[in-house]
Design an enzyme around this catalytic site. Structure first.
Site, PDB file in Angstrom:
ATOM      1  N   ASP A   1       0.830  -1.212   0.000  1.00 41.27           N
ATOM      2  CA  ASP A   1       0.000   0.000   0.000  1.00 41.27           C
ATOM      3  C   ASP A   1       0.864   1.261   0.000  1.00 41.27           C
ATOM      4  O   ASP A   1       1.987   1.256   0.500  1.00 41.27           O
ATOM      5  CB  ASP A   1      -0.914  -0.018   1.235  1.00 41.27           C
ATOM      6  CG  ASP A   1      -2.065   0.966   1.113  1.00 41.27           C
ATOM      7  OD1 ASP A   1      -2.369   1.399  -0.022  1.00 41.27           O
ATOM      8  OD2 ASP A   1      -2.659   1.301   2.152  1.00 41.27           O
TER       9      ASP A   1
ATOM     10  N   ASN B   1       1.215   3.396  -2.938  1.00 46.03           N
ATOM     11  CA  ASN B   1       1.692   3.814  -4.272  1.00 46.03           C
ATOM     12  C   ASN B   1       1.193   5.213  -4.631  1.00 46.03           C
ATOM     13  O   ASN B   1       1.940   6.049  -5.135  1.00 46.03           O
ATOM     14  CB  ASN B   1       1.187   2.855  -5.359  1.00 46.03           C
ATOM     15  CG  ASN B   1       1.820   1.486  -5.276  1.00 46.03           C
ATOM     16  OD1 ASN B   1       2.749   1.272  -4.508  1.00 46.03           O
ATOM     17  ND2 ASN B   1       1.309   0.547  -6.067  1.00 46.03           N
ATOM     18  N   GLY B   2      -0.093   5.448  -4.390  1.00 45.65           N
ATOM     19  CA  GLY B   2      -0.709   6.723  -4.765  1.00 45.65           C
ATOM     20  C   GLY B   2      -0.080   7.869  -3.986  1.00 45.65           C
ATOM     21  O   GLY B   2       0.271   8.913  -4.553  1.00 45.65           O
ATOM     22  N   ARG B   3       0.061   7.666  -2.667  1.00 48.48           N
ATOM     23  CA  ARG B   3       0.625   8.736  -1.841  1.00 48.48           C
ATOM     24  C   ARG B   3       2.104   8.970  -2.153  1.00 48.48           C
ATOM     25  O   ARG B   3       2.591  10.095  -2.109  1.00 48.48           O
ATOM     26  CB  ARG B   3       0.408   8.413  -0.356  1.00 48.48           C
ATOM     27  CG  ARG B   3      -1.016   8.729   0.093  1.00 48.48           C
ATOM     28  CD  ARG B   3      -1.352   8.076   1.402  1.00 48.48           C
ATOM     29  NE  ARG B   3      -1.506   6.630   1.223  1.00 48.48           N
ATOM     30  CZ  ARG B   3      -1.360   5.753   2.203  1.00 48.48           C
ATOM     31  NH1 ARG B   3      -1.022   6.158   3.417  1.00 48.48           N
ATOM     32  NH2 ARG B   3      -1.540   4.477   1.971  1.00 48.48           N
ATOM     33  N   TRP B   4       2.806   7.915  -2.511  1.00 47.80           N
ATOM     34  CA  TRP B   4       4.218   8.061  -2.924  1.00 47.80           C
ATOM     35  C   TRP B   4       4.298   9.021  -4.113  1.00 47.80           C
ATOM     36  O   TRP B   4       5.153   9.910  -4.155  1.00 47.80           O
ATOM     37  CB  TRP B   4       4.782   6.682  -3.312  1.00 47.80           C
ATOM     38  CG  TRP B   4       6.215   6.708  -3.757  1.00 47.80           C
ATOM     39  CD1 TRP B   4       7.318   6.487  -2.972  1.00 47.80           C
ATOM     40  CD2 TRP B   4       6.712   6.940  -5.087  1.00 47.80           C
ATOM     41  NE1 TRP B   4       8.462   6.587  -3.731  1.00 47.80           N
ATOM     42  CE2 TRP B   4       8.125   6.865  -5.025  1.00 47.80           C
ATOM     43  CE3 TRP B   4       6.102   7.215  -6.309  1.00 47.80           C
ATOM     44  CZ2 TRP B   4       8.931   7.048  -6.149  1.00 47.80           C
ATOM     45  CZ3 TRP B   4       6.913   7.402  -7.428  1.00 47.80           C
ATOM     46  CH2 TRP B   4       8.312   7.318  -7.342  1.00 47.80           C
TER      47      TRP B   4
ATOM     48  N   HIS C   1       2.202   3.437  -9.146  1.00 50.64           N
ATOM     49  CA  HIS C   1       1.955   2.029  -9.460  1.00 50.64           C
ATOM     50  C   HIS C   1       3.101   1.459 -10.306  1.00 50.64           C
ATOM     51  O   HIS C   1       3.517   0.315 -10.118  1.00 50.64           O
ATOM     52  CB  HIS C   1       0.621   1.854 -10.186  1.00 50.64           C
ATOM     53  CG  HIS C   1      -0.571   2.235  -9.344  1.00 50.64           C
ATOM     54  ND1 HIS C   1      -0.723   1.813  -8.046  1.00 50.64           N
ATOM     55  CD2 HIS C   1      -1.660   2.997  -9.607  1.00 50.64           C
ATOM     56  CE1 HIS C   1      -1.856   2.300  -7.550  1.00 50.64           C
ATOM     57  NE2 HIS C   1      -2.444   3.031  -8.481  1.00 50.64           N
TER      58      HIS C   1
ATOM     59  N   GLU D   1     -12.428  -4.780  -3.676  1.00 55.05           N
ATOM     60  CA  GLU D   1     -12.977  -3.433  -3.472  1.00 55.05           C
ATOM     61  C   GLU D   1     -12.316  -2.392  -4.379  1.00 55.05           C
ATOM     62  O   GLU D   1     -12.829  -1.284  -4.528  1.00 55.05           O
ATOM     63  CB  GLU D   1     -12.809  -3.009  -2.010  1.00 55.05           C
ATOM     64  CG  GLU D   1     -13.714  -3.772  -1.033  1.00 55.05           C
ATOM     65  CD  GLU D   1     -13.284  -5.213  -0.806  1.00 55.05           C
ATOM     66  OE1 GLU D   1     -12.071  -5.494  -0.863  1.00 55.05           O
ATOM     67  OE2 GLU D   1     -14.165  -6.072  -0.607  1.00 55.05           O
TER      68      GLU D   1
ATOM     69  N   LEU E   1      11.079 -20.277  -4.674  1.00 57.68           N
ATOM     70  CA  LEU E   1      10.048 -19.452  -4.046  1.00 57.68           C
ATOM     71  C   LEU E   1       8.702 -19.562  -4.779  1.00 57.68           C
ATOM     72  O   LEU E   1       8.665 -19.528  -6.012  1.00 57.68           O
ATOM     73  CB  LEU E   1      10.536 -17.989  -4.083  1.00 57.68           C
ATOM     74  CG  LEU E   1       9.599 -16.898  -3.578  1.00 57.68           C
ATOM     75  CD1 LEU E   1       9.367 -17.025  -2.078  1.00 57.68           C
ATOM     76  CD2 LEU E   1      10.190 -15.516  -3.901  1.00 57.68           C
TER      77      LEU E   1
ATOM     78  N   ILE F   1      -6.613  -4.689   7.777  1.00 61.35           N
ATOM     79  CA  ILE F   1      -6.438  -5.887   6.945  1.00 61.35           C
ATOM     80  C   ILE F   1      -7.058  -5.710   5.556  1.00 61.35           C
ATOM     81  O   ILE F   1      -6.674  -6.391   4.620  1.00 61.35           O
ATOM     82  CB  ILE F   1      -7.035  -7.131   7.639  1.00 61.35           C
ATOM     83  CG1 ILE F   1      -6.314  -7.400   8.974  1.00 61.35           C
ATOM     84  CG2 ILE F   1      -6.907  -8.365   6.764  1.00 61.35           C
ATOM     85  CD1 ILE F   1      -6.727  -8.689   9.648  1.00 61.35           C
TER      86      ILE F   1
ATOM     87  N   GLU G   1       2.093 -13.039  12.558  1.00 55.89           N
ATOM     88  CA  GLU G   1       2.682 -11.874  13.223  1.00 55.89           C
ATOM     89  C   GLU G   1       2.504 -10.668  12.310  1.00 55.89           C
ATOM     90  O   GLU G   1       2.787 -10.756  11.109  1.00 55.89           O
ATOM     91  CB  GLU G   1       4.180 -12.123  13.484  1.00 55.89           C
ATOM     92  CG  GLU G   1       4.440 -13.239  14.472  1.00 55.89           C
ATOM     93  CD  GLU G   1       3.911 -12.935  15.878  1.00 55.89           C
ATOM     94  OE1 GLU G   1       3.910 -11.752  16.272  1.00 55.89           O
ATOM     95  OE2 GLU G   1       3.499 -13.879  16.568  1.00 55.89           O
TER      96      GLU G   1
HETATM   97  C1  IPE Z   1      -5.467  -2.810  -0.133  1.00 53.81           C
HETATM   98  O1  IPE Z   1      -5.072  -1.489  -0.356  1.00 53.81           O
HETATM   99  C2  IPE Z   1      -5.431  -3.578  -1.402  1.00 53.81           C
HETATM  100  C3  IPE Z   1      -4.124  -3.671  -2.072  1.00 53.81           C
HETATM  101  C4  IPE Z   1      -2.973  -3.256  -1.641  1.00 53.81           C
HETATM  102  C5  IPE Z   1      -4.191  -4.315  -3.328  1.00 53.81           C
HETATM  103  P1  IPE Z   1      -6.131  -0.312  -0.428  1.00 53.81           P
HETATM  104  O2  IPE Z   1      -5.344   0.937  -0.495  1.00 53.81           O
HETATM  105  O3  IPE Z   1      -7.111  -0.538  -1.508  1.00 53.81           O
HETATM  106  O4  IPE Z   1      -6.864  -0.452   0.995  1.00 53.81           O
HETATM  107  P2  IPE Z   1      -7.933   0.474   1.724  1.00 53.81           P
HETATM  108  O5  IPE Z   1      -9.167   0.476   0.891  1.00 53.81           O
HETATM  109  O6  IPE Z   1      -7.333   1.831   1.856  1.00 53.81           O
HETATM  110  O7  IPE Z   1      -8.131  -0.162   3.055  1.00 53.81           O
HETATM  111  C1  IPE Z   2      -1.617   0.187  -3.355  1.00 59.97           C
HETATM  112  O1  IPE Z   2      -1.393   1.562  -3.352  1.00 59.97           O
HETATM  113  C2  IPE Z   2      -1.871  -0.354  -4.739  1.00 59.97           C
HETATM  114  C3  IPE Z   2      -3.250  -0.803  -4.984  1.00 59.97           C
HETATM  115  C4  IPE Z   2      -4.232  -0.791  -4.123  1.00 59.97           C
HETATM  116  C5  IPE Z   2      -3.531  -1.313  -6.306  1.00 59.97           C
HETATM  117  P1  IPE Z   2      -2.586   2.598  -3.341  1.00 59.97           P
HETATM  118  O2  IPE Z   2      -2.982   2.874  -4.745  1.00 59.97           O
HETATM  119  O3  IPE Z   2      -3.683   2.133  -2.454  1.00 59.97           O
HETATM  120  O4  IPE Z   2      -1.872   3.860  -2.717  1.00 59.97           O
HETATM  121  P2  IPE Z   2      -2.499   4.899  -1.699  1.00 59.97           P
HETATM  122  O5  IPE Z   2      -3.021   4.123  -0.523  1.00 59.97           O
HETATM  123  O6  IPE Z   2      -3.580   5.630  -2.419  1.00 59.97           O
HETATM  124  O7  IPE Z   2      -1.340   5.769  -1.329  1.00 59.97           O
HETATM  125 MG    MG Z   3      -4.100   2.419  -0.473  1.00 60.82          MG
END
Ligand code: IPE
Ligand code: IPE
Ligand code: MG
Length: 259
Positions: free
Chosen positions: A25, A27-30, A42, A72, A136, A200, A212
């Protein structure tokens, strides 16, 4: 053979986790932090996957499971969803041969019926090509949801019971877990979520019962081998008890099984 009871034997403290499951998680904020479009995050995220796969293989981890797209995530803007699908196709095109050369077995789990036919065919071909590899096992969870997994397992088990004339028979945990989409793997020892959220998000609900947990604020594109080592080191300092007392666990030899 399925490994459905990996919470019975306590692994030795200090052992390398056999199975690491990661919510990738942030990628977008990065990207946003760098004034870049989310897409750029991404793209960078795929590079981070490559690094973590290599690092896990080198460290002797047996199973690496990556949450790539949740059930989702279809709620995101259409352009972002289609970009993610294209990235998935490109990653398969570019990486599968390399994975195969490195003896990596690739599995993709989730409700794949919602993907377009070309992507489904590529996934199937990649799984078949790498099926017999002994290094792996990398599992990519795509259109995956933990609740979906439990429900599909219950439905398939029920169908098999009906076909065997045992409809309505009571079932137990081992039976049901044998139908989960990752029945080929032991439950994750270490669960990692990058990007700072501590939830989660409908990932492996059943299988995380005794994992863990490790949360880091590092955004996924920055999660490299050194960051992975920090997560593994944190895991290695923990005493897993699976319900027992600390005294019981320290008396017991690592591989001893008891109920
Ligand atoms: C969870 O990340 C799904 C993946 C990393 C693929 P999200 O960024 O979609 O999760 P929420 O919706 O913020 O909890
Ligand atoms: C996780 O990064 C990648 C996917 C859910 C596909 P996000 O896209 O959720 O990044 P944020 O949470 O917006 O930073
Ligand atoms: Mg996210």
């Amino acid at each position: 053979m399925s490994h459905t009871s990996s919470t019975k034997e306590v692994p030795a403290v200090g052992a390398i986790p056999k199975h690491i499951a990661i919510i990738m998680d942030g990628n977008g904020r990065w990207a946003t932090k760098r004034f870049l479009p989310r897409v750029a995050g991404h793209v960078k995220g795929v590079e981070a996957v490559r690094g973590v796969v290599e690092a896990c293989a080198r460290r002797g981890v047996s199973y690496l499971t990556l949450f790539a797209f949740s059930s989702e995530n279809w709620r995101r803007p259409a352009e972002e969803v289609s970009l993610l699908m294209r990235l998935f196709v490109t990653a398969l095109e570019k990486e599968v041969a390399k994975m195969h050369a490195n003896d990596i077995r690739l599995k993709v789990v989730g409700d794949l019926t919602r993907f377009d036919a070309k992507l489904q065919a590529m996934i199937q071909a990649a799984e078949e090509k790498t099926a017999l590899n002994k290094g792996l096992t990398v599992t990519v969870c795509a259109n995956y949801g933990g609740r979906w997994d439990i429900v599909q397992a219950a439905n398939r088990l029920q169908q098999d019971l009906s076909a065997a004339g045992k409809a309505g028979q009571a079932i137990d945990e081992d039976q049901l877990s044998g139908y989960l989409s990752m029945a080929y793997a032991p439950e994750p020892d270490l669960f990692v979520r990058t990007g700072g959220e501590t939830r989660i998000s409908n990932f492996l609900l059943w299988q995380l019962a005794y994992s863990e947990f490790y949360f880091t604020d590092t955004f996924w594109p920055d999660f490299d081998a050194a960051a992975l080592d920090l997560a593994i080191a944190s895991y290695q300092h923990r005493e897993r008890r699976f319900g027992r007392t600390s005294a019981q666990v320290s008396e017991q030899s690592p591989a001893q099984e008891s109920n």
